[in-house]
Design a protein around this motif. Structure first.
Motif: not given
Length: 221
Positions: A44-49
């Motif tokens: 989940q890119p937003d979570a990694v960000a």
């Protein structure tokens, strides 16, 4: 929210809450054998960000990925050298992170990885129980960039505060020292950070010829 995660007989509700948070794309803090980690769903890119933002770190320093077992490696990595596999088999679960070439088809965004991923299987029962349910988690040490690594859940909370949805508390980190990081993307392996596994231990497994000389190693980061 700090939730207890000491005993397999009673940690079920705490793990349930952490798994639900991960599935929602939230950030959690989890215990590991080395130090506490702050992480989220690696896919989940937003979570990694959000993990990088919580730490105060940019995309140029992507987080490692924790996995539940060595069997997960081939789904995430390609062209893994035999020497790196030997280290994985010897030191996983444990305090060794191995940088390998990532599978190009993976739908994730860990930051500026230049096509690589840093993988580790932690030697901590609670972390492994969590990873078995969540799958790969993008995890970095649970502290603000430049601050001391957290060896207790409350130390992580003092630094990361409300940027984290769930803190899993398993007491003092067993090792209290970051993992050793080995880069396996070149012709020979290279130690880029020394930590819980010594150079001598690595040489004992793969021999000195498979490892870059000590004077070319990176310094701890």
């Amino acid at each position: 929210m700090i939730l207890p995660c000491f005993d397999p007989a009673t940690w079920g509700p705490s793990l349930d809450a952490a798994v639900a948070a991960v599935e929602r794309g939230q950030v959690i803090v989890l215990p590991t054998d080395t130090v506490y980690g702050v992480g989220a769903d690696a896919f989940q890119p937003d979570a990694v960000a959000a993990v990088l933002a919580a730490k105060g770190r940019g995309r140029q320093m992507p987080p490692p990925v924790l996995i539940p077992s060595v069997r997960t490696v081939d789904g995430l990595a390609r062209d893994v050298p035999d020497s790196a596999r030997a280290l994985m088999e010897k030191f996983w679960p444990g305090a060794l992170t191995v940088i390998v070439w990532a599978q190009p088809s993976l739908a994730w965004d860990l930051g500026e990885t230049h096509g690589t991923v840093a993988l580790r299987v932690p030697a901590h029962a609670a972390a492994l129980a969590l990873l078995e349910r969540t799958g790969p988690l993008a995890v970095t040490s649970a502290n603000k960039a430049g601050a001391p690594a957290a060896t207790r859940a409350e130390h992580a909370r003092d630094q990361l505060k409300d940027s984290v949805a769930i803190y899993l508390d398993a007491g003092e980190s067993p090792l209290g020292l970051a993992s050793t990081m080995v880069d396996a993307t070149g012709e020979r392996l290279r130690i880029v950070r020394e930590g819980g596994v010594s150079r001598d231990e690595i040489v004992d497994v793969i021999g000195s010829d498979a490892l870059e000389p000590a004077d070319t190693q990176g310094s701890p980061a």
